[in-house]
Design a protein around this motif. Structure first.
Motif, PDB file in Angstrom:
ATOM      1  N   GLY A  98       0.770  -1.229   0.000  1.00 39.73           N
ATOM      2  CA  GLY A  98       0.000   0.000   0.000  1.00 39.73           C
ATOM      3  C   GLY A  98       0.806   1.287   0.000  1.00 39.73           C
ATOM      4  O   GLY A  98       0.227   2.364   0.037  1.00 39.73           O
ATOM      5  N   VAL A  99       2.139   1.191  -0.038  1.00 41.91           N
ATOM      6  CA  VAL A  99       2.980   2.391   0.006  1.00 41.91           C
ATOM      7  C   VAL A  99       3.838   2.466  -1.254  1.00 41.91           C
ATOM      8  O   VAL A  99       4.768   1.691  -1.442  1.00 41.91           O
ATOM      9  CB  VAL A  99       3.893   2.418   1.252  1.00 41.91           C
ATOM     10  N   ARG A 100       3.486   3.415  -2.114  1.00 42.39           N
ATOM     11  CA  ARG A 100       4.255   3.643  -3.341  1.00 42.39           C
ATOM     12  C   ARG A 100       5.464   4.523  -3.019  1.00 42.39           C
ATOM     13  O   ARG A 100       5.354   5.531  -2.322  1.00 42.39           O
ATOM     14  CB  ARG A 100       3.367   4.323  -4.379  1.00 42.39           C
ATOM     15  N   MET A 101       6.600   4.126  -3.565  1.00 39.90           N
ATOM     16  CA  MET A 101       7.861   4.832  -3.356  1.00 39.90           C
ATOM     17  C   MET A 101       8.491   5.039  -4.728  1.00 39.90           C
ATOM     18  O   MET A 101       8.696   4.076  -5.465  1.00 39.90           O
ATOM     19  CB  MET A 101       8.758   3.964  -2.466  1.00 39.90           C
ATOM     20  N   VAL A 102       8.750   6.291  -5.076  1.00 37.79           N
ATOM     21  CA  VAL A 102       9.339   6.608  -6.376  1.00 37.79           C
ATOM     22  C   VAL A 102      10.642   7.360  -6.133  1.00 37.79           C
ATOM     23  O   VAL A 102      10.667   8.321  -5.361  1.00 37.79           O
ATOM     24  CB  VAL A 102       8.391   7.473  -7.232  1.00 37.79           C
ATOM     25  N   GLU A 103      11.709   6.899  -6.787  1.00 36.72           N
ATOM     26  CA  GLU A 103      12.961   7.642  -6.718  1.00 36.72           C
ATOM     27  C   GLU A 103      13.229   8.262  -8.080  1.00 36.72           C
ATOM     28  O   GLU A 103      13.201   7.576  -9.101  1.00 36.72           O
ATOM     29  CB  GLU A 103      14.148   6.772  -6.317  1.00 36.72           C
ATOM     30  N   VAL A 104      13.452   9.575  -8.075  1.00 38.98           N
ATOM     31  CA  VAL A 104      13.815  10.295  -9.289  1.00 38.98           C
ATOM     32  C   VAL A 104      15.234  10.819  -9.098  1.00 38.98           C
ATOM     33  O   VAL A 104      15.691  11.028  -7.967  1.00 38.98           O
ATOM     34  CB  VAL A 104      12.828  11.442  -9.595  1.00 38.98           C
ATOM     35  N   VAL A 105      15.927  11.015 -10.223  1.00 39.45           N
ATOM     36  CA  VAL A 105      17.308  11.474 -10.152  1.00 39.45           C
ATOM     37  C   VAL A 105      17.576  12.440 -11.297  1.00 39.45           C
ATOM     38  O   VAL A 105      17.159  12.189 -12.430  1.00 39.45           O
ATOM     39  CB  VAL A 105      18.283  10.272 -10.160  1.00 39.45           C
ATOM     40  N   PRO A 106      18.220  13.558 -10.989  1.00 42.87           N
ATOM     41  CA  PRO A 106      18.605  14.465 -12.070  1.00 42.87           C
ATOM     42  C   PRO A 106      19.631  13.776 -12.980  1.00 42.87           C
ATOM     43  O   PRO A 106      20.461  13.001 -12.492  1.00 42.87           O
ATOM     44  CB  PRO A 106      19.244  15.662 -11.341  1.00 42.87           C
ATOM     45  N   PRO A 107      19.600  14.044 -14.271  1.00 45.69           N
ATOM     46  CA  PRO A 107      20.575  13.430 -15.166  1.00 45.69           C
ATOM     47  C   PRO A 107      22.010  13.691 -14.686  1.00 45.69           C
ATOM     48  O   PRO A 107      22.355  14.801 -14.299  1.00 45.69           O
ATOM     49  CB  PRO A 107      20.320  14.127 -16.511  1.00 45.69           C
ATOM     50  N   GLY A 108      22.804  12.627 -14.660  1.00 42.16           N
ATOM     51  CA  GLY A 108      24.195  12.736 -14.249  1.00 42.16           C
ATOM     52  C   GLY A 108      24.422  12.710 -12.751  1.00 42.16           C
ATOM     53  O   GLY A 108      25.565  12.662 -12.298  1.00 42.16           O
TER      54      GLY A 108
END
Length: 125
Positions: free
Chosen positions: A41-51
């Motif tokens: 029930g817990v969505r976790m999203v990791e985003v990263v800037p290019p480079g």
């Protein structure tokens, strides 16, 4: 002993995951590193800037997954022992957590109350 090897990610609470992902990807130009259900029930999203090596972890504000700065360490057991002996540090786990498919880790707060997580990223040579 050098306990901290690097900053892995910084977690932020977001009320609307889809809107947050759209902003970080569409406006800021980040890439999605992963989008998972961390616990039921817990969505976790990791985003990263290019480079960048350092990610931004997006979590619901009421997440049982700590909203914290995630740090790498070469030895989670030694880091846990050292922090357990440090005044003002609060350990939020009774021991280093070991789950299948996840590096050894634990959650703690520094003497100022900031939430941190150590993840073992490699063993010393």
């Amino acid at each position: 002993m050098q306990m901290t090897t690097r900053v892995l990610s910084v977690a932020l609470p977001v009320a609307d995951m889809d809107a947050a992902v759209a902003f970080y990807v569409g406006v800021l130009g980040c890439e999605v590193r992963y989008d998972v259900e961390a616990v039921p029930g817990v969505r976790m999203v990791e985003v990263v800037p290019p480079g960048s090596q350092v990610g931004i972890v997006l979590l619901p504000p009421d997440s049982p997954v700590p909203i914290a700065v995630r740090l790498g360490t070469s030895d989670a057991d030694a880091a846990y022992a050292r922090l357990a002996a440090t005044d003002g540090v609060v350990l939020h786990n009774d021991e280093v957590l070991r789950w299948e498919g996840v590096p050894p880790m634990f959650h703690f707060s520094d003497p100022q109350g900031n939430s941190l997580v150590y993840l073992e990223t490699s063993k010393p040579a």
